[in-house]
Scaffold this motif. Sequence first.
Motif, mmCIF file in Angstrom:
data_model
loop_
_atom_site.group_PDB
_atom_site.id
_atom_site.type_symbol
_atom_site.label_atom_id
_atom_site.label_comp_id
_atom_site.label_asym_id
_atom_site.label_seq_id
_atom_site.Cartn_x
_atom_site.Cartn_y
_atom_site.Cartn_z
ATOM 1 N N ASP A 1 0.835 -1.204 0.000
ATOM 2 C CA ASP A 1 0.000 0.000 0.000
ATOM 3 C C ASP A 1 0.874 1.260 0.000
ATOM 4 O O ASP A 1 0.648 2.188 -0.778
ATOM 5 C CB ASP A 1 -0.886 -0.042 1.251
ATOM 6 C CG ASP A 1 -2.014 0.964 1.189
ATOM 7 O OD1 ASP A 1 -3.117 0.573 0.792
ATOM 8 O OD2 ASP A 1 -1.782 2.138 1.525
ATOM 9 N N GLN B 1 -9.891 7.041 -1.025
ATOM 10 C CA GLN B 1 -9.402 8.238 -0.330
ATOM 11 C C GLN B 1 -9.313 9.451 -1.255
ATOM 12 O O GLN B 1 -8.969 10.541 -0.816
ATOM 13 C CB GLN B 1 -8.028 7.941 0.279
ATOM 14 C CG GLN B 1 -8.092 6.927 1.417
ATOM 15 C CD GLN B 1 -6.711 6.452 1.865
ATOM 16 O OE1 GLN B 1 -5.709 6.651 1.171
ATOM 17 N NE2 GLN B 1 -6.660 5.815 3.020
ATOM 18 N N ARG C 1 -8.021 1.187 -2.128
ATOM 19 C CA ARG C 1 -7.941 2.044 -0.939
ATOM 20 C C ARG C 1 -7.633 3.497 -1.329
ATOM 21 O O ARG C 1 -8.281 4.436 -0.851
ATOM 22 C CB ARG C 1 -6.856 1.501 0.000
ATOM 23 C CG ARG C 1 -6.638 2.339 1.263
ATOM 24 C CD ARG C 1 -5.583 1.705 2.148
ATOM 25 N NE ARG C 1 -6.028 0.407 2.638
ATOM 26 C CZ ARG C 1 -6.785 0.227 3.727
ATOM 27 N NH1 ARG C 1 -7.180 1.290 4.430
ATOM 28 N NH2 ARG C 1 -7.137 -0.965 4.114
ATOM 29 N N THR D 1 -5.787 -4.190 -4.016
ATOM 30 C CA THR D 1 -6.288 -3.709 -2.723
ATOM 31 C C THR D 1 -5.785 -2.296 -2.450
ATOM 32 O O THR D 1 -6.536 -1.424 -2.002
ATOM 33 C CB THR D 1 -5.842 -4.650 -1.589
ATOM 34 O OG1 THR D 1 -6.356 -5.956 -1.854
ATOM 35 C CG2 THR D 1 -6.338 -4.172 -0.244
#
Length: 203
Positions: free
Chosen positions: A9, A49, A45, A41
């Motif tokens: 991430d 955001q 995310r 993933t």
Amino acid sequence: MGKHTDSVDSLVLARVQSHEAGWVFTPADFMDLGSRTAVATALKRHKAQGVIRLLGRGLYDVPREHPVLGLLWPSIEAVGKALERKDGLRLQPSGAYAANLLGLSEQVPAKVVFLTDGATRTVKVGPTQITLKRTTPRNMAAAGRLSGLLVQAFRSLGAAHITPERIERLRRNLPAAQRAELVKDLALAPEWMRAHFVELAKP
């Protein structure tokens, strides 16, 4: 979220932030950072955001905002580069888009066509429809070079519309070193275009 996923991430975010607003990308641009699932993933995310925007299936950008116009769509060129990287193919702007890139036409087409050595398909980005059209190896021989762009632009405009004024405009706007390279690709241009190439190649 596991440690590995957390690390992917962060790596994905760092790569996104290393590019300027307007960068267009696909998950393939992050495959060296982790598994397909971990990258997916991370992108999900960052999309949630608002850091990145989903343009279409598997196609994202770093949003650009104009103080008056608000959120902007990415450039066609940026979308094309992302598709080239993802699929390992080459794209050659054609038609009205090629003429527009060279400043030979004011028209900004709502339907853009790229010739390609990959599969034929259509991609929709905002108000613009981008068609990748499979073509012959000969039509792709000069892809990525000025000669390839000129062939497609001249073909779109037609012989009668390649005026001395347009040639002079190209001579003013294109770097001399780039123009000089045109003589190397004379054999790839239709016969009626070759004299224009020779004229453009002059110092």
